[in-house]
Design a protein around this motif. Structure first.
Motif, short mmCIF file in Angstrom:
data_model
loop_
_atom_site.label_atom_id
_atom_site.label_comp_id
_atom_site.label_asym_id
_atom_site.label_seq_id
_atom_site.Cartn_x
_atom_site.Cartn_y
_atom_site.Cartn_z
N LYS A 426 9.24 -2.14 8.93
CA LYS A 426 7.87 -2.32 9.39
C LYS A 426 7.77 -2.35 10.91
CE LYS A 426 5.71 -2.21 5.59
NZ LYS A 426 5.13 -0.89 5.32
N ARG A 428 7.81 -0.34 14.24
CA ARG A 428 7.71 1.02 14.76
C ARG A 428 8.02 1.01 16.25
NH1 ARG A 428 1.71 1.83 12.67
NH2 ARG A 428 1.64 -0.08 13.87
N ARG A 500 2.49 -6.90 15.51
CA ARG A 500 3.01 -7.49 14.28
C ARG A 500 3.42 -8.93 14.57
NH1 ARG A 500 1.80 -3.31 12.23
NH2 ARG A 500 3.06 -1.70 11.28
N PRO A 533 -1.29 -7.85 11.54
CA PRO A 533 -0.61 -8.19 10.29
C PRO A 533 0.43 -9.30 10.48
CG PRO A 533 -0.33 -5.85 10.80
CD PRO A 533 -1.08 -6.46 11.92
N LEU A 535 3.69 -11.01 8.93
CA LEU A 535 4.78 -10.87 7.97
C LEU A 535 5.55 -12.18 7.91
CD1 LEU A 535 4.67 -8.00 9.82
CD2 LEU A 535 6.24 -7.34 8.03
N VAL A 601 1.85 -10.13 4.27
CA VAL A 601 2.92 -9.74 3.36
C VAL A 601 4.05 -10.76 3.45
CG1 VAL A 601 3.89 -8.22 5.13
CG2 VAL A 601 4.53 -7.86 2.79
N MET A 608 8.83 -6.18 -0.41
CA MET A 608 7.68 -6.73 0.27
C MET A 608 6.60 -7.03 -0.76
SD MET A 608 7.63 -4.71 3.80
CE MET A 608 8.43 -3.33 3.14
N GLU B 298 1.68 -1.67 -3.31
CA GLU B 298 2.10 -2.95 -3.86
C GLU B 298 1.18 -4.10 -3.52
OE1 GLU B 298 6.40 -4.94 -4.65
OE2 GLU B 298 6.21 -3.27 -3.31
N TYR B 335 4.15 -0.67 1.00
CA TYR B 335 3.33 -1.81 1.45
C TYR B 335 2.81 -1.52 2.84
CZ TYR B 335 1.71 -6.59 1.05
OH TYR B 335 0.93 -7.71 0.93
N LEU B 337 0.84 -1.94 6.11
CA LEU B 337 0.22 -3.09 6.75
C LEU B 337 -1.08 -2.71 7.43
CD1 LEU B 337 3.39 -4.70 8.30
CD2 LEU B 337 2.07 -5.56 6.39
N ASP B 341 0.34 2.80 9.09
CA ASP B 341 1.62 2.46 8.50
C ASP B 341 1.90 3.31 7.26
OD1 ASP B 341 3.95 1.12 8.31
OD2 ASP B 341 3.13 -0.70 7.43
#
Lengths: 628, 398
Positions: A426, A428, A500, A533, A535, A601, A608, B298, B335, B337, B341
């Motif tokens: 996840k 990048r 993130r 997001p 995580l 997530v 995930m 998911e 998944y 985000l 993504d």
């Protein structure tokens, strides 16, 4: 009173006092509203204003209260005259100035804590008491119920709601108190005679004669006898309690705290000026008990030295972090198993379980367990109890040790590797990643991502008082990762450039709530507001089936001094001597609960997942299902 | 149906210097919206990006052929035969189990009412059947290879890779692999493969049945994109004599809405066409939103044609339920985000006028709708809330 009693419902309407009430008024209301229930008991149990929280969370219904109330109320144990006659004896821990460590903050999750206090330190507070004083036990129970009743009427619920009762005179009250004191002293003597007082598990035969001495105490034993006529039944009762799920320890329940204190090895002293809302949590003055414990090192023969060492490390915060603590504990248990020999006429499965239990209760005294440790203990106990009986000691021990190794390896080490792989996918190029505190898994994700030449930047958010982020920052910078360091106060300022947010977790509960370092919820909420997001990286062995809606019900309190002092700033001394001022209350919470709405997530070794899927993982791959 | 493939049209173009795509397609489908100007557009709208094969297939099924695809298929035919283009080149590529599976896949793929994923399932089933492997392990390897082949045929298609994965999970997750007798085990696998194919084929009917309870007389339904499942749902509702009204978005850039509204009108369902930007304007009178999905991820969110996210957002803000009709073989272990993504799936967009130089065009073909904006998913596994998707996936995969 006997007459009045039966009419009342056994479990009265739950009275819950909500809102902040000053201690004085609370005391006033309590004494005025329950003039008579047993004012004496009330005073002895918890009437000093500071000891009772005005905001009470009704404790979960559990057998010990539900059993005892119905049993004892109708029998009419509340006869004031009996009280005056000086029953309430030995156990009445009355108002203890010092609280004991148990802090089943999380340790209190059902089976585990059963195991802990039950199998381990002997039994639950109550049952241990039962065992120790088989004959006079009814009296203690009476007083206990009385106290509970008084507590309840003060706002907790369980018991019958306060009804006007005849007031005790001052003299009567004093008489009762004195009787209690005398009984307590007697009990102490008895205990001293029976065995090492500090050791939680007392040899039963030794204490029995001591308790016999107190046979003459009249107390409410008469009416109670039909219920519990013989020691065997009492024992059974005790066992039942052991088997039943234990609620999380409520540290504003004086009777329980007092009982706990008796068994405790670590003499933790209660911090002063505790915050009202968090009275149900144990709070200790830190740093005082370490030398004490160290001096005890050679006396505590029941606790294995490696466990002792780990316990002291927990206490002094040398080992922190969910995984590190769990691994340290498991390795200590491995040594315990290594050095274990089954005593004659005992079976390994039972005795070793008890032994581990006593180790666990020692560890709890040092610091409340985390969910991960609770799960690991549950796993170990499961393995112990599922050993085939025909196994030789040696075989059984080696099997258990390899089980522990497998647990550490598969559930912690390999799991974190899997999480790293998922997490890296996840990241990048060009991302700005934010993390809070010093979660070990997140650190390895960053390290791995940097290793595979991903181009990213990290914002390390830190907070007082632990400043764990500085360690993370240092390690990341040493790897050559471009970092920004800031404090939690500035999180809303840095969030706009973040793409993130990676967070760690102490545990994830089955409603998706993430229970983690205090401040995590704040970071997650800010990130959510900025549509970044979030995580949360967490191994699946930290999942727990409990549901928690806030961070008040169960939490851990840190040293209040840690937030009152600013290191390197001698001039900031405004809070010096705060403990002497009744109007100051310092709150140093260790954890908070992040609602699942703020979590995008969950990164686990199973892949995930949305936070809504935690129950599925628990159901399908819970600790119980491990290698069964 | 082969005449609808891009390479076929290209061949015809080569023969006929003055092509009229619509006339070519006339026999297949008469509503082709692709205009004769499309060839000239190719020069004006240079799009160097690779085009999503998934959307190409779909557009072929919908008889929408753009010049870019023609150009791309020309490149593919001229250049590397192994390029992932279309039917013509597919047969000659691959090795081992790959050859058969792509051919088989292309055979099934050309059936217009058959989803690409089902075609893949059918093709994989055929791989097992025609396999000459003598051990289970060999068969397993062959199957994996075939599935990888299929997946690499189009990396942008979520349902294709999801269906391949699910097929392998479903078929091989059986005690059959422990059978002593290889033939028996193989038979068992074929059985399971056929069952999976059957479930996939029947999925649309199942979904249509399940969703009937949600359509009541007098309701207004907003539809976005051309989804065969949604069409099936509405068809069944119409045949159940339900009276409802459909609002259909235009569905730029390939105007899927036009075709969808045409099919609905043919069924006698009152339908109104909206331009894509009129969704919020029309949301007032809408009772529910029905969309299909390219893939269900998911988190419980969906990946679908561009515009679904904004439709869901508008519906959510006006408290209208958003229903997704998707077969379970579209459940993918992804998944995302955020919107970026995802594996990018690009498609050409024609604006009808030359694009000024120096202006970039967003050519992404799909977007991701997070689960909080979806109300329910109608799948052949039942009517699910978004969070159950992950549960199903966990039970299947982990």
């Amino acid at each position: 009173m006997d007459l009045r009693r039966p009419n009342r419902p056994v479990i009265g309407p739950k009275v819950r006092q909500v809102g902040f009430v000053t201690p004085d008024s609370a005391a006033a209301t309590s004494s005025s509203s329950i003039p008579a229930v047993s004012a004496a008991a009330a005073t002895s149990a918890g009437s000093p204003p500071s000891s009772l929280s005005p905001v009470m969370i009704p404790p979960p219904r559990h057998p010990s209260t539900e059993m005892s109330n119905p049993h004892f109320h109708p029998v009419g144990s509340y006869n004031p005259s009996e009280q005056i006659l000086g029953s309430p004896p030995a156990l009445s821990p009355s108002r203890s100035s010092r609280f004991d460590a148990d802090g089943s903050d999380f340790g209190g999750d059902d089976d585990e804590s059963v195991a802990l206090s039950g199998v381990g330190g002997g039994m639950t507070p109550k049952s241990s008491l039962l065992m120790r004083q088989p004959v006079t036990k009814t009296a203690p129970l009476v007083s206990e119920t009385r106290k509970r009743d008084s507590n309840a009427s003060k706002g907790k619920g369980e018991g019958p709601s306060a009804a006007p009762k005849e007031k005790l005179t001052k003299a009567e009250r004093r008489a009762t108190q004195e009787a209690q004191r005398a009984a307590k002293a007697a009990a102490k003597e008895a205990a001293a005679a029976g065995g090492a007082p500090s050791v939680s598990k007392q040899p039963k035969p030794a204490t029995k004669p001591a308790t016999q001495q107190k046979k003459d105490i009249p107390s409410g034993s008469g009416p109670l006898q039909p219920l519990a006529p013989s020691g065997s039944i009492e024992k059974k009762q005790g066992k039942k309690e052991v088997a039943a799920p234990h609620p999380r320890m409520q540290f504003d329940d004086m009777t329980k705290v007092g009982k706990l204190k008796k068994r405790a090895v670590v003499n933790q002293s209660e911090a002063r000026n505790r915050v009202e809302l968090f009275r149900h949590l144990p709070q200790y003055e830190h740093g005082t008990q370490l030398p004490d414990l160290e001096s005890k090192f050679f006396q505590l023969d029941l606790i294995h030295p490696s466990v002792y060492q780990v316990g002291l490390q927990f206490l002094s915060d040398k080992i922190s972090g969910g995984n590190a603590r769990c691994i340290a504990m498991l390795l200590a248990f491995k040594e315990v198993i290594q050095d274990y020999t089954t005593p004659p006429e005992k079976t390994l499965t039972r005795d070793l379980g008890a032994k581990v239990g006593s180790c666990v209760s020692f560890l709890i005294e040092c610091r409340p367990l985390s969910v991960s440790m609770g799960n690991a203990i549950r796993f170990l106990k499961n393995r112990i109890s599922s050993l085939p009986h025909n196994l030789s000691d040696k075989e059984a021990k080696s099997r258990l040790q390899s089980d522990i190794d497998r647990f550490i390896n598969e559930k912690i080490i390999i799991a974190s590797k899997a999480i790293v792989e998922h997490g890296v996918s996840k990241i990048r190029d060009g991302d700005v990643l934010l993390t809070y505190g010093s979660p070990s898994v997140v650190e390895s994700i960053f390290a791995y991502a940097h290793g595979i030449k991903k181009n990213f930047r990290v914002v390390v958010v830190d907070s007082r008082p632990k400043h764990e982020g500085q360690g993370l920052l240092r390690r990341l910078v040493e790897r050559g990762i471009h970092c920004t360091y800031t404090h939690l106060n500035a999180v809303s300022y840095v969030m706009h450039e973040v793409t993130r947010v990676f967070l760690g977790a102490s545990s994830v509960l089955s409603n998706g709530t993430v229970y983690s370092r205090v401040g995590t919820a704040c970071v997650a909420m800010v990130a959510h507001a900025f549509r970044v997001p979030v995580l949360v990286c967490c191994e699946a062995y930290k999942f727990h089936e409990r549901v928690q809606l806030d961070s008040i019900c169960s939490n851990e309190l840190g040293d209040p001094d840690a937030i009152s002092k600013v290191s390197g700033r001698k001039d900031l001394n405004y809070l010096d001597g705060w403990a002497q001022n009744e109007n100051i209350q310092l709150l140093n919470l260790k954890y908070d609960a992040t609602p699942s709405d703020y979590v995008s997530v969950l990164v686990t070794e199973q892949g995930m997942l949305p936070p809504t899927s935690v129950p599925v993982i628990i159901r399908e791959y819970g600790i119980e299902r491990l290698w069964t | 149906m082969w005449w609808r493939s891009a390479s076929f049209i290209r061949d015809r173009q080569n023969q006929n210097p003055n092509p009229k795509p619509s006339s070519l397609l006339h026999s297949a489908l008469d509503d082709s919206p692709s205009s004769p100007t499309s060839t000239s557009m190719a020069a004006l709208n240079p799009n160097p990006n690779p085009i999503s094969a998934y959307y190409q297939t779909r557009a072929e099924h919908h008889a929408v052929v753009t010049s870019d695809w023609l150009a791309q298929s020309a490149d593919a035919a001229a250049g590397d035969v192994a390029a992932s283009s279309g039917a013509a080149s597919g047969g000659s590529k691959g090795e081992g189990g790959g050859v058969g599976v792509i051919e088989e896949f292309n055979y099934w793929r050309k059936k217009p009412d058959l989803a690409e994923a089902v075609a893949a399932v059918m093709a994989l089933g055929a791989v097992i059947r025609s396999s000459e492997a003598t051990t289970m392990n060999e068969l397993d390897i062959e199957l994996k290879k075939a599935s990888n082949n299929l997946k690499s045929w189009d990396t942008t298609s979520i349902s294709l890779s999801a269906a391949c994965d699910l097929f392998i999970r479903y078929v091989t997750r059986t005690s059959a692999l422990e059978y002593e007798d290889f033939d028996a085990a193989k038979r068992r696998l074929i059985e399971r493969a056929e069952k999976f194919g059957e479930i996939s084929l029947k999925a649309r009917k199942t979904i249509a049945m399940l969703s009937q309870d949600f359509i009541s007389d007098g309701c207004t339904i907003l539809v976005h994109g051309y989804s065969r499942v949604v069409l099936e749902v509405l068809k069944m509702a119409a045949s159940n004599k339900k009276l409802f009204h459909v609002l259909c978005t235009e569905g730029r850039p390939d105007r899927t809405g036009l075709r969808f509204s045409k099919e609905l009108a043919a069924l006698g369902i009152p339908v109104k066409l909206l331009i894509d930007s009129a969704v919020a304007y029309a949301m007032d009178e809408v009772d529910m939103v029905y969309v299909g999905a390219d893939g269900v991820v998911e988190s419980g969110g969906i990946i679908n044609m561009m515009g679904t996210y904004q439709v869901a957002l508008v519906a959510h803000s006006m408290n209208k339920p958003v229903y997704v009709a998707a077969e379970s073989y579209k459940f993918a272990r992804l998944y995302p985000l955020d919107q970026k993504d995802l594996e990018p799936a690009l498609r050409p967009i024609e604006f009808g006028v030359p694009i000024p130089s120096g202006v970039e065009v967003e050519t992404s073909a799909r977007d991701y709708t997070p689960p909080q904006y979806l109300t329910l998913l109608f799948t052949d596994l039942g009517v699910l809330t978004p969070s159950v998707v992950s549960d199903e996936l966990i039970q299947l995969y982990v």
